[in-house]
Design a protein around this motif. Structure first.
Motif, PDB file in Angstrom:
ATOM      1  N   UNK A 132       0.854  -1.184   0.000  1.00 45.64           N
ATOM      2  CA  UNK A 132       0.000   0.000   0.000  1.00 45.64           C
ATOM      3  C   UNK A 132       0.889   1.232   0.000  1.00 45.64           C
ATOM      4  N   UNK A 133       1.221   1.709  -1.199  1.00 42.38           N
ATOM      5  CA  UNK A 133       2.046   2.898  -1.351  1.00 42.38           C
ATOM      6  C   UNK A 133       1.729   3.537  -2.701  1.00 42.38           C
ATOM      7  N   UNK A 134       2.397   4.622  -3.005  1.00 41.40           N
ATOM      8  CA  UNK A 134       2.083   5.377  -4.213  1.00 41.40           C
ATOM      9  C   UNK A 134       2.742   4.817  -5.469  1.00 41.40           C
ATOM     10  N   UNK A 135       3.399   3.690  -5.351  1.00 45.36           N
ATOM     11  CA  UNK A 135       4.001   3.064  -6.532  1.00 45.36           C
ATOM     12  C   UNK A 135       3.052   2.068  -7.189  1.00 45.36           C
ATOM     13  N   UNK A 136       1.864   1.892  -6.650  1.00 42.03           N
ATOM     14  CA  UNK A 136       0.921   0.902  -7.163  1.00 42.03           C
ATOM     15  C   UNK A 136       0.085   1.493  -8.284  1.00 42.03           C
ATOM     16  N   UNK A 137      -0.346   0.636  -9.182  1.00 37.03           N
ATOM     17  CA  UNK A 137      -1.192   1.074 -10.278  1.00 37.03           C
ATOM     18  C   UNK A 137      -2.061  -0.060 -10.779  1.00 37.03           C
ATOM     19  N   UNK A 138      -3.175   0.298 -11.358  1.00 41.61           N
ATOM     20  CA  UNK A 138      -4.100  -0.633 -12.000  1.00 41.61           C
ATOM     21  C   UNK A 138      -4.280  -0.167 -13.430  1.00 41.61           C
ATOM     22  N   UNK A 139      -4.105  -1.086 -14.380  1.00 37.63           N
ATOM     23  CA  UNK A 139      -4.122  -0.711 -15.799  1.00 37.63           C
ATOM     24  C   UNK A 139      -5.231  -1.448 -16.526  1.00 37.63           C
ATOM     25  N   UNK A 140      -5.915  -0.707 -17.431  1.00 35.78           N
ATOM     26  CA  UNK A 140      -6.994  -1.285 -18.236  1.00 35.78           C
ATOM     27  C   UNK A 140      -6.634  -1.124 -19.703  1.00 35.78           C
ATOM     28  N   UNK A 141      -6.639  -2.270 -20.432  1.00 34.82           N
ATOM     29  CA  UNK A 141      -6.425  -2.273 -21.879  1.00 34.82           C
ATOM     30  C   UNK A 141      -7.791  -2.301 -22.547  1.00 34.82           C
ATOM     31  N   UNK A 142      -8.164  -1.181 -23.184  1.00 42.28           N
ATOM     32  CA  UNK A 142      -9.486  -1.072 -23.805  1.00 42.28           C
ATOM     33  C   UNK A 142      -9.562  -1.776 -25.149  1.00 42.28           C
ATOM     34  N   UNK A 143      -8.474  -2.369 -25.616  1.00 39.00           N
ATOM     35  CA  UNK A 143      -8.470  -3.128 -26.856  1.00 39.00           C
ATOM     36  C   UNK A 143      -8.170  -2.287 -28.073  1.00 39.00           C
ATOM     37  N   UNK A 144      -8.585  -1.055 -28.073  1.00 36.00           N
ATOM     38  CA  UNK A 144      -8.309  -0.100 -29.148  1.00 36.00           C
ATOM     39  C   UNK A 144      -8.517   1.291 -28.572  1.00 36.00           C
ATOM     40  N   UNK A 145      -8.187   2.277 -29.381  1.00 39.24           N
ATOM     41  CA  UNK A 145      -8.357   3.641 -28.876  1.00 39.24           C
ATOM     42  C   UNK A 145      -9.837   3.921 -28.629  1.00 39.24           C
ATOM     43  N   UNK A 146     -10.108   4.443 -27.481  1.00 35.94           N
ATOM     44  CA  UNK A 146     -11.474   4.791 -27.098  1.00 35.94           C
ATOM     45  C   UNK A 146     -11.505   6.236 -26.614  1.00 35.94           C
ATOM     46  N   UNK A 147     -12.705   6.775 -26.641  1.00 39.88           N
ATOM     47  CA  UNK A 147     -12.918   8.104 -26.062  1.00 39.88           C
ATOM     48  C   UNK A 147     -13.529   7.919 -24.685  1.00 39.88           C
ATOM     49  N   UNK A 148     -12.800   8.309 -23.653  1.00 41.23           N
ATOM     50  CA  UNK A 148     -13.237   8.128 -22.281  1.00 41.23           C
ATOM     51  C   UNK A 148     -13.717   9.471 -21.750  1.00 41.23           C
ATOM     52  N   UNK A 149     -14.948   9.503 -21.230  1.00 41.74           N
ATOM     53  CA  UNK A 149     -15.531  10.770 -20.776  1.00 41.74           C
ATOM     54  C   UNK A 149     -15.783  10.803 -19.272  1.00 41.74           C
ATOM     55  N   UNK A 150     -15.735   9.640 -18.600  1.00 41.49           N
ATOM     56  CA  UNK A 150     -16.015   9.630 -17.169  1.00 41.49           C
ATOM     57  C   UNK A 150     -15.438   8.368 -16.552  1.00 41.49           C
ATOM     58  N   UNK A 151     -15.261   8.391 -15.231  1.00 34.92           N
ATOM     59  CA  UNK A 151     -14.786   7.240 -14.475  1.00 34.92           C
ATOM     60  C   UNK A 151     -15.602   7.164 -13.190  1.00 34.92           C
ATOM     61  N   UNK A 152     -15.939   5.944 -12.776  1.00 36.18           N
ATOM     62  CA  UNK A 152     -16.651   5.712 -11.522  1.00 36.18           C
ATOM     63  C   UNK A 152     -15.871   4.692 -10.705  1.00 36.18           C
ATOM     64  N   UNK A 153     -15.840   4.877  -9.390  1.00 39.08           N
ATOM     65  CA  UNK A 153     -15.058   3.998  -8.509  1.00 39.08           C
ATOM     66  C   UNK A 153     -15.895   3.539  -7.328  1.00 39.08           C
ATOM     67  N   UNK A 154     -15.500   2.344  -6.813  1.00 43.29           N
ATOM     68  CA  UNK A 154     -16.003   1.781  -5.569  1.00 43.29           C
ATOM     69  C   UNK A 154     -14.831   1.194  -4.798  1.00 43.29           C
ATOM     70  N   UNK A 155     -15.067   0.987  -3.528  1.00 43.62           N
ATOM     71  CA  UNK A 155     -14.089   0.247  -2.759  1.00 43.62           C
ATOM     72  C   UNK A 155     -14.242  -1.255  -3.004  1.00 43.62           C
ATOM     73  N   UNK A 156     -13.367  -2.028  -2.385  1.00 41.75           N
ATOM     74  CA  UNK A 156     -13.456  -3.493  -2.526  1.00 41.75           C
ATOM     75  C   UNK A 156     -14.698  -3.991  -1.806  1.00 41.75           C
ATOM     76  N   UNK A 157     -15.375  -4.924  -2.411  1.00 41.85           N
ATOM     77  CA  UNK A 157     -16.686  -5.379  -1.929  1.00 41.85           C
ATOM     78  C   UNK A 157     -16.610  -5.873  -0.488  1.00 41.85           C
ATOM     79  N   UNK A 158     -17.542  -5.391   0.334  1.00 50.96           N
ATOM     80  CA  UNK A 158     -17.718  -5.849   1.708  1.00 50.96           C
ATOM     81  C   UNK A 158     -16.403  -5.839   2.476  1.00 50.96           C
TER      82      UNK A 158
END
Length: 1316
Positions: free
Chosen positions: A75-101
């Motif tokens: 748990x530090x600032x060197x962590x990252x999560x990456x998403x491969x959208x498969x091709x170039x996409x236009x991203x207009x928004x992001x929504x987040x949640x914590x880990x379930x329960x």
């Protein structure tokens, strides 16, 4: 005018650009697809995984597979999560949640994006690397809209802060839609020539758009030109875009059309950048990465004339001289559109010539660059050869900081530092073998400009060399007395271990790439994988440099400079001050200087404050009552008019020391302006009479031509002597038009300020032999300041003024004056949905300024040592910009607070601005004036006129002393007090309390006419012709008639109101002195009468009457008797149609008149006093007695001003039950009840005694009445000299006939006139 043109231009542009690209058309549909949820598990990757079940593929919104989300091992600032959208996409928004329960979530994060998993770019917003707000628990979904869409294939999510249990956990969703565009790669030799359908293109509007990415800082993206010299060119220059346009220059160079504008910065970062060029005539929108510059091209031409083609990617094969020797573009472009044509699609379909391409590819090659980003606590440790006698290090860097450590290495005996010092590269070498030897060399300058720079340090044998940017000619060499031995470890960006070295700042903020040690390129990807070297707080494969001066937040020409963390503005010579050069150093007018106690002299003024009009110098003359602002011109007094040109006229240009905008800012806010003009002549005519073409004219504002002269006015082609009828020759209307051989002069003031100033005088009669003329045009002089005194008073804590179009900017300033006696209340507040701004008074001595910056609320407060609720004027000045917020009170007390780093978007204040109370809060009771926001004055007075609870004007004390204006008088504010406007009342005096009345002798009448659409009054002697404000004929459904009277005369007519129909209202005294009211509104065969039989009113006592009708209901109030209510019959009409005239004392009318009125009441007429006569807002008797009033009123007979009809009652009024004059009470001495007397044990003798006493009292009262009646009879007697013929007249009517010649015409007009 310029703002109107800009608005129209933007509308045109917005309609043009709609159809420019298929990519743009995709924006028109809803771009709200879920992009992450449909992806397979393998499309997600991460820096690490806490355990099985916590993998990146489980990080999908509202899913609970696995452990319910992604969690990293550390748990530090060197962590990252990456998403491969498969091709170039236009991203207009992001929504987040914590880990379930769980108790794992992320509270703050950043986003990176890339097309290739290399060279990541941070998401920027408002010029900053943006930090998003995340979750506060594990289940709620928090959605964040992107200010600008992201176009990328890979999205990397970087946690910055997390739950208090210090565990990262996340589920997310990305929203957007698919994106596709043709991509073309350019190698520096390739050009796309787009040939026009016609050989020549002459267009008035253009729309060009494209996207590009490159690592080269120079190169031409597009170029087109024509044989007439027109051209358009877009090129990269030092990683900035430069747009050059020339719509045409004149042959001899008198008109220069070249215009060049620069935008963008750091565009060689190998990321996609968007460009849109919109041109309509000379108006241009130049947009780079969502930042738009608006400008107008130089010259006077509107069309762009191009020949044959326009090229993309470089210059034509045979460029003309205007294009110069420029490099072609190296990189990639996509989505190239030119005036609706998809150029990239034409290339793919082979519709254009592509022979210049060696290898045409529709893809963009990956970059080999691998930048490293350093912050103030970063370092990178890399290995090199040890015990070597050669030290060789090279690297590329870019930064804004003038100081910083680039590289540090220890030698076997000593150390070497390579760094920046004041923008120069400097090397320190300290060799400690045998003795302490220190060597220092430097090279370059201004290397902290944000550009990539290459540094190469080479030390071998007995010398060292330092080369900057590959310039071998400027290589610096120095001797080394002792052989060096390398230590084998190199630190880049920082070295935080203890060292005795002096001075370089110990850290570097910026980017590095292409690091070579011992002539070997370091594989930084291996460093990222942990195979070689170590690092701390370093961001690999990205360069997060930001140009904080683009866009330039320094306003009004302030010079911007920056470091890595901030920017600074140099406001020297701009006339403005503050962190962003937003606040003017000067007052807005001479009026404001006088309010500060300044004396007459020359001053700089800035009428629009922080607006676009620059400060300028004027002369201020502080007179006792007026403040004059003077703007001088270049014309000397008595300037001789030279001989005329070929057209027979001589033109004299008059210029001023200010621009047109500055001039307009003075005249627009002034109360009055004037300019002296004089034309001295000898055989030189001026205007040549009021008819025909004038010989001389002058040009004023907006180049409008005027043919009147000083002392006259618009539309009157005369001089001052023609207006005053004192010209030298009465046949002419100007002295000079007499065409005399002696010197004459026509002079005077031009006072119509919308025509001023005079900018040109054209003299048309100086070409004849002997003709001479001399012209004087004095300075423009204006006085008054409407904006400075534009005010409103708030009379209720719930009152407010509402403005719907308050526009906020990145920098917003608000200033106003106030005075109040309240302890607290809101001055103003903006109630936008996302932005908030609020200024209020607290505790009678504190002003609070609060506003939102992003999600953070900022508050400033200033306390005054003296009370602010002392009914004196106080000034509030508040400003917020991207750097700081300032609140200042009375120019002395202030608070300054730094602004948060995020949330500085241009505020959407196109919502609601409330001045005063809002959202249930208490507003300030008192006055506000001179409200100015971002240089624009908000018209409080005009808005107050249409707002209940708010009154225009704030200069006196109406809010405190309004009750002093009585009887319907209106309180009028003045700068230093107030007055009562009694014009719409029947009263007079300073507080509308003085009765206006008159004594009517026999035959006297007053007639007041309501004006028809046309036609004069029927009575002679009307004081003035119809004018503005005179009541017109109307159909009434309600009226209020109020008057008072005293008389001994009965029967008589008190008031008669006629109409152009048979409708009328009459108030009469019958033979017995009782009051009768007659309503004839149509629908009835006989008038509806109200008989008030309570008492004889012809008793010489003053009586007041109030008759109020609303439709059928009639209310009668007589003296202090109870209110009586009557109702018109159902058959009666409720409209009093076409009210024509009001008669007082007697009827003198044409048309059909109720014969009963004429026979019983009209002769001899009313004799006595009338006062306070008012019908709705019309006071006819006051109009007749006040010669200063303009009204259609006439008087016949003798009317002498007197208030005898309004004197107080000498006998207190009694209730009707006890009134001895009341008919029903006749014979009753006083109230008496036998039962009560018996119960009290009083015998019948008491009643007898009481009766005797009452008779005595009654006798005394009767004697008093006789005495009073005798007094009033003499008081009402006036003797005047009647007109000739009155003496021989048989009656008052005959006297009127003799003296009124119009009466004969009246007889002919209507044979139904009644005279008794």
């Amino acid at each position: 005018m310029s703002s109107l043109i800009a608005m129209l231009w933007l509308q045109v542009m917005s309609s043009i650009i709609i159809n420019t690209s298929s990519a743009a058309s995709s924006l028109s549909r809803k771009c709200e697809d879920s992009l992450a949820t449909p992806l397979p598990y393998s499309s997600f990757s991460s820096s690490s995984v806490f355990a099985r079940g916590y993998g990146a593929g489980y990080a999908k919104l509202n899913r609970n597979q696995g452990a319910g989300g992604w969690a990293p091992l550390d748990t530090d600032r060197y962590q990252w999560l990456q998403v491969d959208l498969g091709s170039r996409k236009q991203v207009v928004a992001i929504a987040t949640q914590g880990r379930y329960s769980s108790s794992d979530w992320i509270s703050h994060y950043r986003l990176l994006y890339s097309d290739t998993q290399k060279n990541w770019r941070s998401y920027l917003q408002d010029g900053n690397i943006w930090t998003f707000e995340g979750n506060m628990n594990s289940e709620d979904v928090v959605r964040q809209e992107l200010q600008h869409p992201i176009l990328a294939r890979y999205i990397r999510f970087i946690p910055l802060a997390w739950s208090k249990d210090r565990r990262i956990g996340v589920r997310l969703e990305l929203y957007g839609c698919s994106y596709w565009a043709d991509v073309i790669s350019f190698d520096g030799h390739s050009i796309i020539p787009y040939r026009f359908r016609n050989k020549k293109m002459k267009v008035v509007k253009d729309v060009i758009s494209l996207k590009f990415k490159t690592m080269a800082r120079d190169g031409v993206l597009l170029h087109g030109e024509g044989q007439q010299g027109d051209y358009i060119s877009l090129e990269l220059h030092k990683a900035r875009l430069q747009l050059s346009i020339n719509l045409g220059s004149s042959q001899y160079g008198s008109i220069q059309g070249h215009t060049s504008v620069t935008s963008g910065s750091l565009l060689d970062d190998d990321h996609w950048h968007s460009v849109v060029i919109e041109r309509y005539r000379r108006n241009v929108n130049f947009s780079v990465d969502h930042h738009t510059q608006q400008f107008r091209t130089n010259g006077e031409f509107d069309h762009l004339d191009l020949d044959y083609e326009i090229g993309f990617g470089g210059l034509p094969i045979s460029p003309k001289q205007s294009s110069g020797g420029k490099e072609n573009f190296v990189g990639c472009m996509e989505g190239i559109f030119y005036n609706g044509e998809n150029i990239t699609s034409l290339v793919r379909r082979k519709k254009v010539d592509t022979t210049s391409f060696r290898n045409l590819t529709f893809s963009c090659a990956e970059s080999n660059s691998f930048p490293v980003f350093f912050n103030s606590t970063s370092f990178l440790r890399l290995p090199g050869q040890s015990d070597s006698d050669t030290l060789s290090v090279s690297l590329s860097f870019r930064t804004w900081n003038p100081n910083g450590l680039l590289m540090f290495t220890r030698l076997v005996d000593g150390w070497v530092e390579l760094g920046l010092m004041e923008g120069k590269v400097i090397v320190y070498m300290n060799v400690t073998q045998k003795k302490n030897t220190r060597i220092e060399i430097s090279s370059g300058s201004g290397l902290n400009d944000g550009q990539w720079h290459i540094v190469h340090l080479n030390a071998l044998e007995n010398h060292a060399m330092l080369t900057v940017d590959g310039d071998e000619a400027s290589t610096v060499r120095t001797a080394i007395p002792i052989q060096i031995q390398t230590g084998g470890t190199y630190f880049f960006g920082g070295y935080f271990l203890h060292t005795t070295s002096r001075s370089l700042q110990r850290s570097f903020q910026g980017c590095m790439q292409m690091i070579h040690i011992d002539d070997h390129l370091i594989d930084l990807r291996a460093v990222e994988q942990g195979l070689i070297g170590t690092f701390e707080n370093v961001s690999l494969d990205m360069c997060a440099i930001i140009d904080r001066c683009v866009p330039n937040h320094c306003e009004h020409g302030g010079q911007c400079s920056q470091t890595w963390d901030t920017f600074n503005c140099n406001c020297t010579g701009t006339g403005y001050t503050g962190a962003t050069c937003h606040t003017s150093l000067y007052q807005q007018s001479c009026e404001e200087y006088k309010a500060q106690g300044k004396s007459s002299g020359a001053y700089w003024i800035d009428p629009d404050g922080s607006g676009s009009v620059a400060p300028f110098r004027v002369s201020c003359y502080m007179a006792e009552e007026k403040v004059w602002t003077t703007l001088r011109n270049n014309l000397s007094p008595q300037t001789s008019v030279s001989r005329a040109g070929q057209d027979g006229t001589a033109e004299l240009q008059i210029t001023y020391n200010v621009t047109d905008e500055q001039m307009l800012s003075v005249t627009r806010r002034a109360d009055k302006c004037e300019q002296y003009v004089a034309y001295a002549c000898r055989m030189s005519r001026l205007l040549n009479g009021p008819d025909g073409d004038p010989l001389t004219w002058w040009m004023g504002r907006a180049n409008q031509r005027h043919s009147y002269w000083g002392g006259s006015g618009p539309g009157i082609q005369k001089c001052a002597c023609g207006i005053e009828n004192n010209c030298t020759d009465p046949r002419h209307h100007c002295n000079c038009d007499a065409d005399l051989r002696t010197w004459k002069e026509d002079a005077g003031l031009l006072v119509y300020k919308d025509h001023l100033p005079v900018t040109q005088v054209v003299v048309g009669d100086t070409s004849r032999a002997g003709s001479e003329a001399k012209l004087t045009v004095g300075p423009l002089k204006c006085h008054g300041d409407r904006n400075y005194w534009n005010a409103a008073s708030f009379t209720s804590p719930a009152s407010y003024v509402h403005f719907q179009s308050f526009r906020g900017e990145t920098s917003t300033d608000i200033s106003f004056y106030f005075k109040t006696s309240s302890n607290h209340g809101v001055f103003l507040e903006n109630l936008g949905t996302t932005n908030f701004l609020h200024i209020e008074l607290r505790g009678g001595s504190v002003v609070l300024f609060s506003f939102d910056v992003g999600s953070e609320r900022v508050e400033l407060s200033v306390r005054s040592p003296e009370p602010l609720n002392n009914d004196q004027w106080h000034r509030v000045e508040a400003e917020k910009n991207i750097k700081e917020a300032v609140l200042q009170l009375n120019g002395r007390y202030r608070e300054v607070r730094p602004m948060p780093p995020q949330g500085h978007a241009k505020l959407d204040f196109y919502s609601d601005l409330y001045v005063g109370a809002s959202s249930g809060q208490r507003g300030v009771l008192g006055c506000m004036r001179a409200l100015k926001i971002n240089g624009a004055i908000y018209d409080l007075e005009e808005r107050a006129k249409m707002t209940p609870g708010v009154n225009p004007g704030c200069r006196g004390h109406c809010s405190s002393y309004r009750m002093h204006c009585r009887n319907g008088g209106k309180c009028v504010e003045h700068y230093n007090g107030y007055s009562c406007d009694c014009s719409l009342t029947a009263y007079d005096g300073p507080f509308c309390m003085d009765d206006v009345g008159g004594y009517f002798e026999t035959g006297t009448l007053v007639r007041y006419d309501f004006l028809p659409d046309a036609g004069p009054s029927l009575l002679g002697g009307v004081k003035s012709s119809p004018g503005v404000g005179i009541p017109r004929e109307a159909n009434l459904t309600q009226e209020v008639l109020v008057f008072s009277f005293s008389t001994y005369s009965a029967p008589c007519i008190l008031v008669y109101i006629s109409s152009r129909t048979r409708d009328y209202v009459a108030v009469v005294l019958r033979h017995n002195g009782t009051l009768q009211i007659r309503y004839s509104l149509g629908g009835l065969t006989e008038p509806y009468t109200i008989d008030f039989d309570h008492r004889n009113l012809a008793n010489g006592q003053p009586h007041s009457v109030n008759i109020t009708r609303n439709l059928r209901e009639i209310r009668l109030q007589l003296d202090h008797y109870p209110l009586f209510t009557y109702t018109l019959p159902e058959a009666s009409d409720t409209h009093f149609n076409l009210v024509k005239s009001i008669f007082l004392g007697k009827i003198f009318e044409t048309g059909q008149i109720d014969p009963i009125l004429i026979e019983r009441y009209n002769t001899p007429g009313f004799v006595g006093c009338l006062s306070r006569v008012q019908l709705n807002s019309v006071a006819p008797l006051k109009a007749a007695l006040r010669s200063s009033m303009t009204a259609p009123v006439g008087t016949h007979g003798i009317l002498v001003p007197s208030n005898c009809g309004a004197s107080p009652l000498t006998i207190s009024p009694l209730a009707s039950a006890y009134d001895p004059w009341h008919i029903e009470a006749a014979g009753a001495v006083f109230p008496f009840k036998e039962e009560k007397a018996s119960d009290d044990g009083v015998d019948g003798n008491s009643a007898v005694i009481g009766g005797i006493v009452s008779m005595v009292i009654f006798t005394v009262l009767c004697i008093m009445v006789i005495v009073i009646r005798h007094m009033f009879r003499h008081k009402g007697s006036y003797h005047t000299n009647e007109a000739k013929g009155a003496e021989s007249a048989d009656c008052a009517d005959a006297a009127i006939i003799v003296n009124d010649p119009a009466f004969t015409e009246t007889i002919d007009e209507s044979k139904k006139e009644w005279f008794i």
